[in-house]
Design an enzyme around this catalytic site. Structure first.
Site, PDB file in Angstrom:
ATOM      1  N   GLU A 199       2.078  -8.585   8.075  1.00 39.88           N
ATOM      2  CA  GLU A 199       2.284  -7.125   8.156  1.00 39.88           C
ATOM      3  C   GLU A 199       3.176  -6.606   7.031  1.00 39.88           C
ATOM      4  OE1 GLU A 199       0.703  -4.939   9.976  1.00 39.88           O
ATOM      5  OE2 GLU A 199      -0.407  -6.621  10.795  1.00 39.88           O
ATOM      6  N   ARG A 230      -2.437  -7.247 -21.384  1.00 42.07           N
ATOM      7  CA  ARG A 230      -3.279  -6.654 -22.443  1.00 42.07           C
ATOM      8  C   ARG A 230      -2.470  -5.795 -23.405  1.00 42.07           C
ATOM      9  NH1 ARG A 230      -8.646  -6.597 -21.725  1.00 42.07           N
ATOM     10  NH2 ARG A 230      -8.919  -4.554 -22.663  1.00 42.07           N
ATOM     11  N   PRO A 274       0.824  -1.215   0.000  1.00 45.02           N
ATOM     12  CA  PRO A 274       0.000   0.000   0.000  1.00 45.02           C
ATOM     13  C   PRO A 274       0.857   1.264   0.000  1.00 45.02           C
ATOM     14  CG  PRO A 274      -0.710  -1.530   1.731  1.00 45.02           C
ATOM     15  CD  PRO A 274       0.561  -2.082   1.160  1.00 45.02           C
ATOM     16  N   ASP A 297      -9.650   1.822 -24.816  1.00 45.84           N
ATOM     17  CA  ASP A 297     -10.214   1.688 -23.476  1.00 45.84           C
ATOM     18  C   ASP A 297      -9.962   2.965 -22.685  1.00 45.84           C
ATOM     19  OD1 ASP A 297     -11.240  -0.902 -23.599  1.00 45.84           O
ATOM     20  OD2 ASP A 297      -9.275  -1.803 -23.231  1.00 45.84           O
TER      21      ASP A 297
HETATM   22  N1  SAM Z   1       1.132  -3.499   7.165  1.00 48.00           N
HETATM   23  C1  SAM Z   1       0.951  -3.148   5.788  1.00 48.00           C
HETATM   24  C2  SAM Z   1       0.592  -1.679   5.677  1.00 48.00           C
HETATM   25  O1  SAM Z   1      -0.097  -1.173   6.556  1.00 48.00           O
HETATM   26  O2  SAM Z   1       0.995  -1.037   4.676  1.00 48.00           O
HETATM   27  C3  SAM Z   1      -0.165  -3.952   5.144  1.00 48.00           C
HETATM   28  C4  SAM Z   1       0.145  -5.392   4.992  1.00 48.00           C
HETATM   29  S1  SAM Z   1      -1.089  -6.254   4.069  1.00 48.00           S
HETATM   30  C5  SAM Z   1      -2.119  -6.880   5.336  1.00 48.00           C
HETATM   31  C6  SAM Z   1      -0.244  -7.678   3.491  1.00 48.00           C
HETATM   32  C7  SAM Z   1       0.307  -7.560   2.091  1.00 48.00           C
HETATM   33  O3  SAM Z   1      -0.750  -7.351   1.171  1.00 48.00           O
HETATM   34  C8  SAM Z   1       1.283  -6.444   1.819  1.00 48.00           C
HETATM   35  O4  SAM Z   1       2.588  -6.772   2.211  1.00 48.00           O
HETATM   36  C9  SAM Z   1       1.172  -6.267   0.326  1.00 48.00           C
HETATM   37  O5  SAM Z   1       2.008  -7.173  -0.376  1.00 48.00           O
HETATM   38  C10 SAM Z   1      -0.291  -6.616   0.063  1.00 48.00           C
HETATM   39  N2  SAM Z   1      -1.153  -5.443  -0.117  1.00 48.00           N
HETATM   40  C11 SAM Z   1      -2.110  -5.020   0.739  1.00 48.00           C
HETATM   41  N3  SAM Z   1      -2.740  -3.940   0.271  1.00 48.00           N
HETATM   42  C12 SAM Z   1      -2.183  -3.655  -0.926  1.00 48.00           C
HETATM   43  C13 SAM Z   1      -2.401  -2.635  -1.895  1.00 48.00           C
HETATM   44  N4  SAM Z   1      -3.314  -1.689  -1.711  1.00 48.00           N
HETATM   45  N5  SAM Z   1      -1.640  -2.645  -3.023  1.00 48.00           N
HETATM   46  C14 SAM Z   1      -0.697  -3.597  -3.206  1.00 48.00           C
HETATM   47  N6  SAM Z   1      -0.445  -4.587  -2.313  1.00 48.00           N
HETATM   48  C15 SAM Z   1      -1.167  -4.618  -1.191  1.00 48.00           C
END
Ligand code: SAM
Length: 235
Positions: free
Chosen positions: A121, A159, A94, A174
């Site tokens: 996490e 794509r 994120p 698109d």
């Molecule tokens: N502790 C992290 C944070 O607050 O940024 C979130 C961890 S999330 C529960 C577990 C994993 O999901 C991350 O390491 C990432 O690889 C993936 N993930 C979660 N949300 C994402 C997003 N919006 N975009 C890309 N990957 C995401």
């Protein structure tokens, strides 16, 4: 293009391998997908891929070592086929740059990609610092793991590969595409001509391609103005 994904849940990728445009393109060898499970590179006897965070707090953190061994195994495997390795190593998080069509198009020109899916996490920062050269997010929300983000990203990249879409204009027409100046797509209609008492707009039936194209352009501007004025400001 060869894509290598690191994930502790390889089965999640069955969907992209089995259905729709991505599956067809895979069958035509327009791209390749290898899923690597870091658990296979974890230490005997527990094969752990996570541990508690230093400093305390909730949740677990993915261990650097199994991920490092997986990345090195991918690099070694790729070198069996290629002379040099110059492919982005992407971590989905994120905290990454928000993914969009421009990034998808750009990544589709690379020889390959290595994509790391986090869980818990996230992953040990030292692994990110050593290997990752692009961090991507698919939006301001939290998923339980990177797999769904990886599937979304891979689908949109595929794509853009030559030969994947039947009509090569399609990707450009698109939403966000070059053919519609980066704006949103126009509304679409198909048979029947009258559905629930509502007619298809007359202009789409008159066979005048110039008029239709003009109408579509106007619809595209109208919907973009209403829903995504930021796209018009970018121009
Ligand atoms: N502790 C992290 C944070 O607050 O940024 C979130 C961890 S999330 C529960 C577990 C994993 O999901 C991350 O390491 C990432 O690889 C993936 N993930 C979660 N949300 C994402 C997003 N919006 N975009 C890309 N990957 C995401």
């Amino acid at each position: 293009m060869r894509i290598d994904v690191i994930s502790i849940f390889p089965e999640i990728f069955d969907s992209i391998k089995s259905y729709g445009i991505t599956a067809k393109a895979l069958n035509k060898s327009l791209w390749m997908l290898n899923i690597w499970n870091p658990r296979l590179f974890a230490k005997y006897p527990n094969y752990r891929v996570d541990d508690r965070p230093y400093g305390g707090g909730p949740g677990m953190v993915m261990l650097a070592e199994p991920l490092e061994k997986t990345i090195e195994a991918i690099k070694k495997d790729r070198l069996c086929y290629e002379k040099k390795i110059d492919i982005p190593i992407i971590y989905l998080t994120p905290a990454g740059k928000t993914f969009n069509n421009t990034i998808a198009n750009d990544l589709s020109t690379k020889d390959g990609l290595i994509i790391i899916c986090g869980r818990y996490e996230g992953i040990d920062q030292r692994l990110i610092d050593k290997y990752v050269n692009l961090e991507l997010s698919i939006g301001d929300f939290i998923l339980s793991g990177g797999e769904i983000a990886a599937i979304a990203i891979i689908d949109s990249i595929i794509r853009f590969l030559p030969g994947v879409l039947n009509d090569k204009e399609s990707a450009l027409q698109d939403s966000f595409g070059a053919k519609i100046s980066g704006l949103l797509d126009t509304p679409h209609y198909t048979r029947p001509r009258i559905y629930n008492g509502i007619n298809v707009p007359d202009i789409l039936l008159n066979g005048n391609h110039k008029d239709i194209s003009q109408w579509r352009k106007m619809q595209s501007i109208k919907i973009t103005k209403k829903r995504r004025p930021d796209l018009l400001l970018k121009k």
